[in-house]
Write an enzyme that holds these catalytic residues in place. Structure first.
Site, mmCIF file in Angstrom:
data_model
loop_
_atom_site.group_PDB
_atom_site.id
_atom_site.type_symbol
_atom_site.label_atom_id
_atom_site.label_comp_id
_atom_site.label_asym_id
_atom_site.label_seq_id
_atom_site.Cartn_x
_atom_site.Cartn_y
_atom_site.Cartn_z
ATOM 1 N N SER A 514 2.746 -30.427 -22.374
ATOM 2 C CA SER A 514 1.762 -31.385 -21.866
ATOM 3 C C SER A 514 0.635 -30.637 -21.170
ATOM 4 O O SER A 514 0.729 -29.442 -20.904
ATOM 5 C CB SER A 514 2.421 -32.326 -20.871
ATOM 6 O OG SER A 514 2.770 -31.615 -19.708
ATOM 7 N N HIS A 515 -0.413 -31.376 -20.865
ATOM 8 C CA HIS A 515 -1.512 -30.773 -20.116
ATOM 9 C C HIS A 515 -1.023 -30.280 -18.767
ATOM 10 O O HIS A 515 -1.354 -29.198 -18.323
ATOM 11 C CB HIS A 515 -2.624 -31.804 -19.918
ATOM 12 C CG HIS A 515 -3.294 -32.188 -21.197
ATOM 13 N ND1 HIS A 515 -3.925 -31.254 -21.978
ATOM 14 C CD2 HIS A 515 -3.416 -33.367 -21.826
ATOM 15 C CE1 HIS A 515 -4.413 -31.866 -23.043
ATOM 16 N NE2 HIS A 515 -4.108 -33.141 -22.976
ATOM 17 N N MET A 516 -0.201 -31.098 -18.130
ATOM 18 C CA MET A 516 0.295 -30.693 -16.816
ATOM 19 C C MET A 516 1.098 -29.409 -16.923
ATOM 20 O O MET A 516 0.977 -28.519 -16.094
ATOM 21 C CB MET A 516 1.191 -31.781 -16.216
ATOM 22 C CG MET A 516 1.654 -31.416 -14.821
ATOM 23 S SD MET A 516 3.143 -32.286 -14.280
ATOM 24 C CE MET A 516 4.428 -31.281 -15.004
#
Lengths: 854, 121
Positions: A514-516
């Site tokens: 994910s981006h996170m």
């Protein structure tokens, strides 16, 4: 108010207006899926990149070249599909790609960038720009811009200016010769320094300096003075380079004088001592470029230095040195300064003090330059700093240390009005002895209670401890206490705001691509995702330690200091290698995510600074594109075969099947609940059919409500036959766009729900309503409360609310869609009963807890 | 372990730097070289327990390092690392009695384990 009405009407008109469908929806949908595929592949490469460059692998430039070419190709492919999907609506994205690609290639192939700034104002500098402005400038700008500390106004002369200066004066060959090795190095260095001091400032740089100085003079007057300080690329990074380079104090703010001081600072990069020091740490001449910081001089009454940990390694105590006048005397140990020992509690406690003689001081001369003078006679007997100033400095130091996550060596000054300035902060090397004791204490974690084990996926290895902060929605991050452990249901790129301060992150759902996740790797935040039940197992406010390594993740009760210190010791070691840092730097143009919020002005192709930003932009706008196109669903329903859904409730939904949405690929007639093979549509319908949510009796509108509805929606009210006609679901096996108009509400749900969590998104939009403005805003508040509870990012404009959520596993998403289906049904007539503000909370609570009757 | 000596030859500085740091943490005595000539020169005077070498290098390459090491010190183990992993190279290296063969990027943990195995034999 009129404006709001006309906007909503135009919105609704737009939503049923003729569709500008150049490509059929099914084709657009195909491009959308290709975009997703390419994006995923690119994110996987980015994740792998971060992993391989994380310090656990031996890698070389060939790896970087081949992995990057793979990545660039994939991102480019994504852009191509995106252009097809949006029909070239974002032509500037290709420009962004080329720009970033050039930056990266510059780093990988060691070529000079075609364009770069030579002078940068501190307000334009961010923490990750140490290559451009040097470590000292980057840290000062970070404290000024981000921590909002009182750092003098300043500008940086960049490493690019250094390159240009050396090129302009033909000095690059000299450096090459030094790198190759010369017989008499001292002499060669002296010659090089002479050439720098006698060199000419390149015309472009001279102009840039003039205008930067002029800006300072506009604010501070013509007679102001600057401190011109060294800020080498690697200075104040992992090695302090303390005292290796020159600073020129009290320079008249004029282009020529600043230019001369600048040359002195550049020359100091090649002093015999500085070169020897750099060699000791593995740098060859020229490895390290010199930037400079030009700061407005502080009229210092007193100044000094803070060590944020005691020299004996006691991390709970900090030490402040202080003397009269400018800081030079303390920094260089020229005077017997005062010393204060302070215990770092929430309220700092002074635990020791010693007054030095302070018999001399350094002061600024009125005409420029500085001089050492005798201090007033009694100055040795009084304390430089009253207790409140000691405590204020201690508080600032603790704050800075926490921010940079390492012990700090801080320079400060207090001017004649009593204002405190921070002039520098750099890492303080804790003595080896202190580090070793930390390792000996290992094993104590064995005695700690284990709160969670064998759950989730480790995204970033490491150890971090602190108080648990359970964030239910992004808004709560405003209250996030620095140094806490973030525990959340979903992972979210919104967490970037707290990345520099968070000790560890633990989420219930989420994926390692994910981006996170890539943010966590970038910031080296120990992180585990997809634990399933962290928010239930860990209590808000509880002290915990997360240990994440090859064996998985363990959460211990309490703060396991011994584990944390040991982990910090290990991970810092690779960072000490210049080559490692230099190679890793490429990730700053690849994996950092700057485009976090689609609602901010910088969510544009121009705002993209990394490959990750491009992917984020593409994903967000692709979903938007799909939503936009499917919004013309009613038009599609006329032109395509639309199947009526036969449900026990009168929803009036027709389905346009674009592939796998209905069993048997039927093309006419009606379909039943069990014929729905679209995963997301089925989940939503399941929710709508949930017992009790579909209020069958009409809720009475009062006269006011009725009137406002008549005024606002002529085009709808005249069409309204039992809700039918407007409710269209464009569906495939994994996708649905459901547009529903119940009476006066317009609701849209757009969702992709596949096995790959990374691909999945849900978009919820709600607008309109036949009541007065107050009730409508109450309804928006209620929907907002519910969506926030489910982890949505929300935006409201008038009585339009949009919620977005992405990267969520299929199972979780199906459960969520079921809830959203209930919400759609529940809110049909809700506004008519929201009679006061208190009822908003009440009905929201009722809904969340599963009580659906009014 | 301080008397056990490991030589690392790779024409990229970062590989030697990282390997040295990682292996010194485990108490090994590590020497690094950016090309094979001075490394082989050093081997004439000094026996190493393990030689970790890049395969493809300018001048003398990893295969020649392997042959020279085996001629001088048959008991010294050679670990080959390469960015250009291909079967032919691996087979040739194995024929030359290489102890292990890794494509780059090499997980440091695995390299360490391989070195431990080499020393245990």
């Amino acid at each position: 108010m009129r404006k709001v009405f006309s906007r909503i009407i135009s919105f609704l008109r737009r939503s049923k207006g003729p569709a500008p469908e150049a490509t059929p929806f099914a084709t657009a949908f195909k491009y959308f899926k290709e975009v997703l595929e390419n994006n995923n592949r690119a994110l996987e490469i980015i994740a792998d990149f971060g992993d391989k460059l994380g310090g656990e692998y031996l890698f070389d430039i060939n790896y970087i070249k081949s992995a990057y070419s793979d990545l660039a190709g994939t991102v480019y492919g994504s852009i191509q599909d995106f252009d097809l999907l949006t029909q070239n609506r974002y032509p500037r994205l290709r420009g962004a790609f080329s720009r970033i690609d050039e930056h990266i290639k510059t780093l990988i192939y060691d070529v000079t960038p075609s364009r770069a700034e030579m002078v940068l104002d501190y307000k334009d500098i961010t923490w990750n720009m140490f290559r451009e402005v040097g470590g000292k400038n980057a840290a000062l700008a970070e404290m000024k811009n981000y921590l909002k500390l009182n750092v003098p106004d300043a500008f940086a002369v960049t490493t690019h200016a250094f390159d240009e200066f050396m090129k302009h004066n033909g000095l690059q060959d000299e450096i090459e010769r030094l790198r190759a090795g010369v017989d008499d190095e001292d002499e060669a260095l002296a010659r090089l320094r002479g050439s720098i001091l006698g060199g000419e400032i390149p015309p472009d740089l001279a102009t840039a300096l003039e205008s930067a100085v002029e800006r300072i003079r506009e604010t501070f007057g013509r007679d102001c003075f600057l401190a011109v300080r060294s800020s080498a690329e690697e200075e104040d990074g992992d090695f302090s380079f303390a005292g290796q380079f020159d600073t020129v104090l009290n320079v008249p703010a004029a282009g020529r004088e600043v230019g001369e001081a600048y040359k002195k600072v550049l020359g100091s990069l090649f002093s015999v001592n500085a070169v020897a020091y750099q060699k000791m740490h593995g740098y060859r001449p020229g490895d390290n470029k010199m930037a400079a910081g030009c700061l407005v001089m502080v009229d210092a009454a007193k100044s000094g230095v803070i060590y944020s940990v005691a020299p004996n390694g006691d991390k709970d105590v900090l030490v402040i040195n202080a003397a009269w006048g400018l800081g030079t005397s303390v920094v260089e140990g020229q005077t017997d300064a005062d010393m204060y020992m302070v215990k770092k509690d929430a309220e700092p406690v002074i635990v020791g003090r010693r007054y030095g003689k302070k018999d001399s001081m350094v002061v600024a001369r009125e005409t420029g330059g500085v001089e050492k003078v005798e201090a007033p006679e009694d100055s040795g007997e009084v304390s430089c700093l009253p207790d409140d100033e000691v405590r204020a400095l201690a508080g600032l130091a603790a704050h800075i240390e926490k921010h940079f996550r390492r012990p700090q060596d801080i320079e400060w000054a207090i001017d004649k009005s009593g204002k405190i300035y921070i002039l520098q902060s750099r890492p303080l090397r804790v003595s080896e002895a202190a580090e070793k004791t930390a390792v000996v204490r290992e094993g104590a974690a064995g005695a700690r209670a284990v709160l969670m084990q064998d759950k989730g996926v480790v995204v970033q290895k490491g150890v971090g401890g602190g108080r648990v902060f359970v964030a239910r929605h992004p808004g709560e991050l405003d209250k996030f206490p620095k140094g806490s452990v973030l525990v959340a249901k979903y992972d979210s790129s919104n967490f970037v705001r707290i990345m520099p301060y968070v000790s560890a992150i633990i989420t219930d759902t989420g994926t390692p691509t994910s981006h996170m996740a890539s943010l966590c790797r970038e910031f080296r935040v120990p992180t585990v995702v997809n634990t399933g039940e962290a928010t239930t197992l860990l209590q808000h406010g509880q002290e915990v330690t997360l240990k994440a390594d090859d064996d998985g993740a363990v959460v211990y009760d309490g703060i396991a200091k011994e584990l944390i210190e040991q982990a910090v010791g290990n991970s810092m070691k690779m960072e000490e290698l210049f080559e490692f840092r230099k190679r890793r730097y490429v990730l700053r143009y690849i994996s950092i995510l700057n485009l976090v919020d689609p609602l901010l002005d910088d969510f544009t192709p121009e705002g993209c600074k990394t490959m990750h930003d491009i992917l984020r932009f593409i994903h967000e706008k692709s979903v938007g594109e799909l939503v936009d196109r499917a919004r013309y669903g009613s038009d599609m329903a006329k032109r395509h075969m639309a199947i009526r859904l036969d449900l026990p409730i009168p929803t009036g939904i027709v389905v346009v099947d674009i592939g796998g949405g209905l069993a048997g690929g039927r093309k006419s007639g009606s379909a039943k609940r069990e014929d729905i093979t679209s995963v997301p549509l089925s989940a939503i319908i399941g929710g709508m059919l949930h017992p009790g949510v579909w209020q069958s009796h009409a809720v009475s509108l009062n006269a006011n409500d009725f009137l406002s509805s008549m005024m606002r929606m002529p085009d709808i009210t005249t069409d309204g036959k039992d809700y039918a006609g407007y409710n269209v679901a464009v569906a495939s096996g994994e996708y649905v766009n459901l547009s529903i108009r119940f009476g006066y509400h317009f609701n849209m749900l757009d969702c992709y729900c596949s096995e790959n969590a990374r691909n999945n998104h849900v978009y919820f939009r709600f607008v309109g309503g036949a009541t007065d403005m107050v009730k409508r805003s109450r309804r928006i508040e209620l929907i907002g409360t519910v969506l926030r509870e489910y982890g949505f990012n929300i935006v409201t404009k008038g009585d339009l609310i949009i919620g977005r959520l992405a990267n969520i596993s299929r199972g979780d998403l199906e459960r969520l869609l079921d809830k959203l289906g209930r919400l759609v049904a529940y809110t049909r007539q809700l506004d008519a009963v929201l009679n006061d503000d208190a009822s908003v909370e009440e009905y929201a609570k009722n809904f969340i807890e599963g009580r659906y009757t009014f | 372990m301080a008397d056990q000596k490991i030589m690392v030859i790779d024409d990229e500085k970062i590989v030697g730097d990282m390997a040295r740091l990682a292996l010194e943490q485990d108490g090994f005595n590590v020497e690094t070289f950016l090309n094979a000539e001075p490394a082989l020169e050093r081997l004439k005077n000094e026996r190493f327990d393990v030689v970790v070498t890049d395969l493809k290098m300018k001048g003398i390459d990893g295969m020649e390092v392997l042959r020279t090491v085996k001629r001088l010190y048959p008991e010294t183990k050679v670990i080959m690392i390469t960015a250009f992993a291909n079967l032919d190279a691996a087979i040739e290296a194995l024929r030359g009695d290489v102890h292990d063969f890794f494509p780059k990027p090499v997980k440091i943990k695995e390299l360490k384990a391989s070195i431990q195995r080499a020393l245990a034999k």
